[in-house]
Design an enzyme around this catalytic site. Structure first.
Site, short mmCIF file in Angstrom:
data_model
loop_
_atom_site.label_atom_id
_atom_site.label_comp_id
_atom_site.label_asym_id
_atom_site.label_seq_id
_atom_site.Cartn_x
_atom_site.Cartn_y
_atom_site.Cartn_z
N CYS A 192 0.85 -1.20 -0.16
CA CYS A 192 -0.05 -0.11 0.49
C CYS A 192 0.66 0.79 0.10
O CYS A 192 1.64 1.08 0.83
CB CYS A 192 -1.15 0.18 1.18
SG CYS A 192 -1.83 1.30 1.52
N CYS A 315 34.90 -36.95 -41.02
CA CYS A 315 35.78 -38.31 -40.52
C CYS A 315 37.41 -38.10 -40.03
O CYS A 315 37.27 -37.31 -40.59
CB CYS A 315 35.90 -39.04 -42.34
SG CYS A 315 36.62 -40.86 -41.69
#
Length: 516
Positions: A192, A315
């Site tokens: 508040c 590879c």
């Protein structure tokens, strides 16, 4: 444990060994996993058809969006409101105060409900269900009103008060809430405006007073606090991602389970730490950055004729164009040994390290050990990136295969699937070397390295098949070889992940660092 042969597997096993994971040790399993792509692929029919039980390295998780997160909060609030007999808005405030820990809330509330309500910012008259009031200035029995914020006493202005009764003009109240939300990033504890009043402004009041954009930000902040407060929720760490992951793995289990999850955005990360990478290993690589820069060079010399060779594919089977010598890019040894029981490319010789006596020799041995594992880690990382380049080449090869054979476009998808398998496998292999670096050498380690070796050999063979030039008369033979090898690589990857995950659960692995 002897390695299973590829041929035996192809004859005896046709179960589904596919999964959605692209990380190191832990895959993920979501209730919404979609295997439609593999089911639609004719080339893989009969190989990856059946659904099967959750594997040891998978964890249950779900991806949550803002709507589902809101539903989860609503369910929690509804349960608390029913048990305590409080209004929904006040039950919400209590849960947020206790960071959504219902057990702690119930325990404290039963001991002293008035004190708990006060600490949580719920007004004393909460049980009457007071709501926000928006009224004109003339309040019966209240006399002339002036807003304490702007000092305006316009008789036509609207005023606002929540359950605590402190009243301000609507304009000031709205400005206060907007500032708290948009500038201060507050949502859980917007109190508040009255000085020394700790009553929390409820969600209904906020929605009434602020504009849609501000309220949307407010809801987003509330969702964020809900996720941050939960032990079983974590935001996806990807930039600008709005999804959260729910995974019920307790923090006490993080030394025996690696909870890898995958967000809808595609990011794979550890639910335990929120990182996409393994933190200890990456930190060490950063600390040894100069060594890493040296070891990750893209060129090496042929071990026979010393010609400089650049690696331009994933590879690791290299053939020198000058002397035609075939060797392994990783260990520089003869390639002829990389398909036999003599294969030891993945293993580090711990004997030379243990025999080191003086501190300088020990430091050198420690560095050599690190380089062994980092070299292979970095190599698989680089190979995976190079294999990613295969996607474009593979698409061209698929088009050529479709034009020069009787295979349909769906039937040539096996090439793209095989590239997926290769990249996924290399990502797993990459992290096996980070894992192995921290392991203490035991008999169990030998088994782990056997699985690692088998997957590595199969992956290299699949990668080599994918890089072979297309020969029209051998398309059918290539297709069958790629399919067989893809299935076998998937099997080897699952065996490695399954055994590693079970080893963590059973405490079979010993490490020379604290994993906590």
């Amino acid at each position: 444990m002897a390695s299973e042969s590829e041929d035996d597997f192809m004859l005896e096993d046709s179960r589904d060994y596919s999964d959605m994971d692209e990380s190191g040790f832990a895959s993920s399993m979501s209730d919404n996993e979609d295997y439609a792509d593999e089911e639609d692929d004719v080339a893989f029919d009969g190989v990856f058809a059946d659904k099967q039980r959750k594997k040891a390295y998978e964890v249950e998780y779900s991806v949550q969006n803002s709507i589902s997160l809101q539903k989860m909060q609503d369910q929690e609030v509804s349960q608390v409101a029913t048990i305590l007999g409080l209004p929904t808005k006040d039950s919400t405030m209590l849960l947020r105060y206790f960071r959504w820990n219902k057990e702690r809330l119930f325990e404290r509330y039963m001991d002293n409900p008035e004190k708990v309500l006060q600490l949580a910012g719920v007004a004393e008259n909460a049980k009457q269900g007071s709501s926000a009031l928006i009224l004109a200035k003339n309040i019966p029995g209240k006399g002339k009103f002036m807003c304490e914020i702007c000092c305006d006493d316009d008789p036509e202005m609207e005023t606002v008060a929540i359950a605590c009764g402190h009243r301000f003009c609507r304009t000031c109240y709205a400005h206060y809430l907007t500032q708290k939300i948009r500038e201060e990033g507050e949502s859980r504890r917007v109190e508040c405006p009255q000085d020394k009043c700790n009553v929390i402004v409820d969600e209904v009041t906020v929605e009434i007073l602020v504009d849609d954009k501000t309220f949307s930000k407010y809801r987003e902040l509330l969702n964020r606090t809900f996720v941050d407060d939960s032990d079983h929720l974590r935001w996806c760490p990807a930039p600008d991602c709005e999804y959260a992951i729910e995974c019920n793995i307790p923090s006490t289990s993080l030394t025996s389970v690696v909870p890898t999850v995958q967000c809808t955005c595609g990011l794979v990360f550890c639910f335990g730490c929120g990182l996409a990478d393994h933190q200890k290993w990456m930190k060490k690589c950063e600390d040894d950055s100069e060594t890493a820069n040296w070891i990750s060079a893209h060129t090496k010399e042929c071990p026979r004729c010393h010609s400089t060779i650049e690696k331009n594919g994933g590879c690791n089977h290299m053939t020198c164009r000058k002397c035609r010598h075939e060797f392994c890019w990783v260990c520089m040894g003869p390639w002829s040994e990389h398909g036999t029981s003599w294969y030891t490319c993945n293993r580090f010789d711990e004997r030379s390290s243990s025999e080191a006596r003086d501190s300088q020799t020990q430091s050198r041995a420690s560095l050599e050990r690190y380089l062994h594992y980092y070299n292979r880690f970095a190599n698989h990382e680089q190979s995976a990136k190079l294999d990613q380049d295969l996607y474009q080449k593979t698409e061209s090869k698929m088009e050529e295969m479709q034009q020069t054979s009787d295979l349909s476009w769906i039937e040539v998808q096996f090439l793209k699937k095989a590239v997926d398998v290769t990249v996924q496998s290399r990502t797993t292999l990459k992290w096996t070397y980070a894992f192995a670096f921290y392991m203490t050498k035991t008999n169990e380690t030998e088994l782990f390295e056997d699985h690692q070796r088998d997957l590595e050999m199969a992956t290299e063979q699949l990668s080599e098949l994918l890089e072979k030039p297309l020969e029209r008369e051998r398309i059918a033979e290539l297709r069958q070889a790629v399919l067989d090898k893809s299935v076998y690589v998937k099997l080897r990857r699952e065996i490695l992940l399954e055994d590693t995950a079970k080893g963590l659960l059973e405490g079979r692995w010993n490490f020379f660092v604290d994993l906590k």
